[in-house]
Write a protein that holds these residues in place. Structure first.
Motif, short mmCIF file in Angstrom:
data_model
loop_
_atom_site.label_atom_id
_atom_site.label_comp_id
_atom_site.label_asym_id
_atom_site.label_seq_id
_atom_site.Cartn_x
_atom_site.Cartn_y
_atom_site.Cartn_z
N ALA A 1 39.93 41.83 36.14
CA ALA A 1 38.90 41.90 35.36
C ALA A 1 38.64 44.05 36.43
CB ALA A 1 38.07 41.85 35.76
N CYS A 2 38.28 44.67 36.15
CA CYS A 2 38.09 46.11 37.35
C CYS A 2 36.56 46.45 37.24
CB CYS A 2 39.11 46.73 36.19
SG CYS A 2 39.26 48.32 37.34
N THR A 3 36.42 46.57 38.04
CA THR A 3 34.71 47.47 37.55
C THR A 3 35.36 48.97 38.43
OG1 THR A 3 34.96 47.66 40.73
CG2 THR A 3 34.53 45.62 39.81
N PRO A 4 34.40 49.48 37.95
CA PRO A 4 34.39 50.93 37.31
C PRO A 4 34.72 52.13 38.51
CG PRO A 4 32.06 50.54 36.05
CD PRO A 4 32.78 49.21 36.72
N ASP A 5 34.14 51.60 39.58
CA ASP A 5 34.89 52.17 41.11
C ASP A 5 36.18 51.90 41.49
OD1 ASP A 5 31.95 52.83 41.31
OD2 ASP A 5 31.53 50.82 42.79
N LEU A 6 36.45 50.23 40.94
CA LEU A 6 37.87 50.43 40.95
C LEU A 6 38.75 50.61 40.46
CD1 LEU A 6 40.32 48.75 43.04
CD2 LEU A 6 40.05 46.99 40.91
N THR B 1 34.14 38.74 35.74
CA THR B 1 35.64 38.25 34.29
C THR B 1 35.03 37.38 33.59
OG1 THR B 1 37.14 37.62 36.87
CG2 THR B 1 37.60 37.38 34.64
N PRO B 2 35.31 38.08 32.87
CA PRO B 2 34.29 37.70 30.62
C PRO B 2 35.65 35.78 31.14
CG PRO B 2 36.34 39.16 30.09
CD PRO B 2 35.97 39.71 32.44
N ILE C 1 42.65 47.32 27.85
CA ILE C 1 41.18 46.70 28.22
C ILE C 1 41.15 46.27 26.53
CG2 ILE C 1 38.71 47.23 28.40
CD1 ILE C 1 39.34 49.92 29.22
N SER C 2 41.33 44.38 27.01
CA SER C 2 41.20 43.54 26.43
C SER C 2 40.94 42.27 26.88
CB SER C 2 42.02 43.13 24.80
OG SER C 2 42.14 41.91 24.57
N ASP C 3 39.93 41.08 26.11
CA ASP C 3 39.74 39.78 26.86
C ASP C 3 41.02 38.98 26.23
OD1 ASP C 3 39.09 39.49 23.84
OD2 ASP C 3 37.42 39.38 24.56
#
Length: 393
Positions: free
Chosen positions: A365-370, A345-346, A308-310
């Motif tokens: 980018a991923c949401t918590p729900d996904l 997306t950052p 998990i990183s930009d």
């Protein structure tokens, strides 16, 4: 338009524009409207009446703890929680009120959310002992709320994925996977004597899945960039890490990094401890972090690594990519998330994202729900459910 509708529209414009003669509405406010306007002006207004049509509002709240505490109470009276959280964030960003969050009385007055937790974590090292207990209570409330929202679905989704990933060819009747069994036996059929032109499939080979037992089925490594821009992702990842660690069929490791690497696996039973073990800010060395994660892998075919990183790499880029390629070649399921949050997306390093995509690890980018669905797909070794609008290949 009726007179009532016109008056309501004028009122709304007056609140947006912020008053003064230049707003052109000529609308006077009273009661609750006046209180709302005062709260908005304290944050977005000039305080000296020197803005132009509300478009050049400058800060007028001031930095005294009593006045800020009163203002926090006012906005919670006049606005819904979602708006309060936005205004608090703007106050911290626009007026430099971060230092006031080091006071216990101030923390008790704020509306707690993921963004506030990120701010508190960034202030952790400067926080006096008298404030830390209150700060932990604020963080605890947010973490508990997130766990209630996310834990049940995550466990059920991943339990199903673990069951299906343990396919067996001599299943009990209740464990037969009928879809796979039928597809595997379509060539084996016989005519039905009573029905002309009708046939039945003969299941010579049954395919099923074993139920997840108490033994460890999969290893999951969460590798989290703790640079300042990743604050919300750190919060969500810590919560998910605790949820995964609570599942006996998954061995979970949580690693955070900037230019150094810290393994927080032994604190996974309490995500609040994990969060206070992070140190938001600093540089980024993805290569070093992946080197550590790679050294911890003992069952590559049964391992999922989630970065998990930009992707703004301060380490050795080519070595980072070689490590990803080596892990994938050994059988590791590698997932690259640009963010784990609801913020979209950052900013991210597009060159590195493209290089990962070329290795078969698209970053998105991923949401918590996904996230539970992404993990389930990785566990089952099937294509990830990547949102079309945020795919970076």
């Amino acid at each position: 338009m009726t007179g009532t509708e016109y008056d309501e529209r004028l009122r709304r414009w007056r609140l947006v524009l912020g008053g003064e003669s230049a707003d052109g509405t000529g609308c006077a406010l009273a009661g609750t409207d006046a209180g709302m306007d005062g709260a908005l002006t304290a944050l977005y207004g000039s305080g000296g009446g020197n803005h132009q049509g509300g478009r050049d509002r400058s800060a007028g709240l001031g930095a005294s703890a009593p006045s800020v505490a009163r203002w926090l109470g006012d906005i919670r009276t006049y606005f819904p929680s979602s708006v309060v959280q936005v205004m608090q964030r703007d106050a911290i960003d626009r007026l430099g009120l971060s230092t006031l969050l080091l006071e216990p009385e101030m923390l008790e007055a704020v509306e707690a959310d993921v963004h506030l937790v990120g701010t508190l974590l960034s202030l952790n090292k400067a926080m006096p002992e008298t404030t830390k207990e209150t700060a932990r209570a604020v963080v605890r409330k947010v973490v508990d709320d997130l766990e209630k929202r996310l834990a049940t679905r995550t466990r059920s989704t991943l339990t199903g994925a673990l069951d299906r990933s343990a396919k067996i060819n001599r299943p009990r009747h209740r464990d037969i996977d009928w879809n796979r069994t039928i597809r595997a036996n379509l060539k084996n059929y016989l005519p039905i004597p009573e029905k002309e032109g009708a046939y039945t499939v003969v299941p010579e080979r049954l395919i099923g899945y074993g139920r997840a037992s108490q033994s460890v089925k999969k290893d999951v490594v969460l590798c989290i960039d703790q640079s300042g821009s990743m604050a919300a992702s750190v919060v969500y990842a810590s919560v998910f890490g605790a949820v995964l660690a609570s599942m006996r069929s998954i061995a979970t490791r949580l690693v955070v990094f900037d230019t150094a690497v810290v393994d927080l696996t032994d604190q996974l039973d309490d995500p609040v401890d994990v969060l206070f073990g992070t140190q938001l800010g600093g540089g980024t060395d993805i290569n070093r972090a992946l080197a550590y994660c790679q050294s911890q892998i003992t069952r590559p075919a049964d391992t999922v690594v989630v970065l998990i990183s930009d992707l703004y790499e301060g380490g050795i880029r080519d070595e980072m990519l070689k490590r990803v390629a080596a892990m994938k070649a050994s059988g590791v399921q590698f997932v690259a998330l640009l963010a784990l949050s609801d913020e979209g997306t950052p900013a991210y390093d597009r060159e590195h994202a493209a290089a990962l995509a070329a290795l078969g690890a698209p970053a998105f980018a991923c949401t918590p729900d996904l996230f539970p669905d992404v993990m389930a797909a990785a566990i089952e070794k099937r294509p990830l459910p990547i949102p079309d609008m945020v795919t970076h290949q």
